[in-house]
Design a protein around this motif. Structure first.
Motif, PDB file in Angstrom:
ATOM      1  N   GLU A  30       0.833  -1.199   0.000  1.00  0.00           N
ATOM      2  CA  GLU A  30       0.000   0.000   0.000  1.00  0.00           C
ATOM      3  C   GLU A  30       0.869   1.251   0.000  1.00  0.00           C
ATOM      4  O   GLU A  30       0.609   2.197  -0.740  1.00  0.00           O
ATOM      5  CB  GLU A  30      -0.930   0.005   1.209  1.00  0.00           C
ATOM      6  N   THR A  54      -8.376   2.849  -2.744  1.00  0.00           N
ATOM      7  CA  THR A  54      -9.571   2.152  -2.271  1.00  0.00           C
ATOM      8  C   THR A  54     -10.737   2.366  -3.220  1.00  0.00           C
ATOM      9  O   THR A  54     -11.490   1.433  -3.522  1.00  0.00           O
ATOM     10  CB  THR A  54      -9.937   2.624  -0.851  1.00  0.00           C
ATOM     11  N   ARG A  57     -10.496   0.184  -6.156  1.00  0.00           N
ATOM     12  CA  ARG A  57     -10.944  -1.165  -5.809  1.00  0.00           C
ATOM     13  C   ARG A  57     -12.462  -1.249  -5.913  1.00  0.00           C
ATOM     14  O   ARG A  57     -13.002  -2.227  -6.425  1.00  0.00           O
ATOM     15  CB  ARG A  57     -10.494  -1.546  -4.401  1.00  0.00           C
ATOM     16  N   GLU A  64      -6.685  -5.835  -4.338  1.00  0.00           N
ATOM     17  CA  GLU A  64      -5.722  -6.180  -3.294  1.00  0.00           C
ATOM     18  C   GLU A  64      -5.453  -7.675  -3.403  1.00  0.00           C
ATOM     19  O   GLU A  64      -6.385  -8.480  -3.388  1.00  0.00           O
ATOM     20  CB  GLU A  64      -6.277  -5.830  -1.923  1.00  0.00           C
ATOM     21  N   TYR A  69      -1.208  -4.403  -3.810  1.00  0.00           N
ATOM     22  CA  TYR A  69      -2.192  -3.843  -4.736  1.00  0.00           C
ATOM     23  C   TYR A  69      -1.667  -3.848  -6.158  1.00  0.00           C
ATOM     24  O   TYR A  69      -0.483  -3.630  -6.394  1.00  0.00           O
ATOM     25  CB  TYR A  69      -2.529  -2.406  -4.325  1.00  0.00           C
TER      26      TYR A  69
END
Length: 163
Positions: A30, A54, A57, A64, A69
């Protein structure tokens, strides 16, 4: 799974593709991914990069893995991102449904329409939760505009309606 972080909507959809391309193909931590996003996109800080990571995603544009990632092979499209936003971003469907039921609405009126969807624990976590969630609703409205699900009312740009 529903995702909560929502970055400010960019001025143009092409920026979403730029953000996705900034995420590595080979999984990275991350911290590595956030540093890469900050460097390549001139984001303000790692928190902004983490929010984007995020959010990607949620849009199925990044994932992830056990190694970290990585970006997905999915091509960012307005239609695909709109469907993912409504399905996978917390309260996006509620904002959309509020406009469907009572639009056109201002951002404040939309917040009032979805206020009950704010989880109790969020209300107790932050004394300024209404300001935080008003901003969240405004960001969701801006994303829905960018993704052609909502439009600003021509003669009153403070109001939104379904397209």
């Amino acid at each position: 799974m529903r995702f909560k972080p929502v970055p400010p909507a960019p001025g143009e959809f092409a920026f979403v593709a730029r953000v996705q391309r900034a995420v590595p193909l080979v999984p990275g931590t991350e911290d590595d991914c956030c540093a890469r996003l900050v460097d390549r996109l001139d984001l303000s800080d790692r928190d902004a990069a983490r929010t984007w990571l995020t959010f990607l995603r949620a849009l199925d544009l990044a994932e992830e893995t056990p190694s970290g990632y990585r970006r997905t092979d999915a091509e960012p499209t307005v239609e695909g991102c709109r469907a993912a936003l409504l399905d996978r971003v917390f309260a996006a469907d509620a904002v959309h449904d509020a406009l469907a039921a009572a639009g056109p609405l201002t951002a404040d009126a939309t917040f009032e329409a979805v206020r009950e969807r704010v989880p109790t624990w969020e209300r107790h976590r932050d004394t300024e939760w209404t300001a935080v969630w008003r901003e969240r609703v405004e960001r969701l409205l801006d994303w829905l505009v960018l993704l052609d699900a909502v439009e600003r009312v021509e003669d009153n740009p403070d109001r939104y309606r379904l397209t």
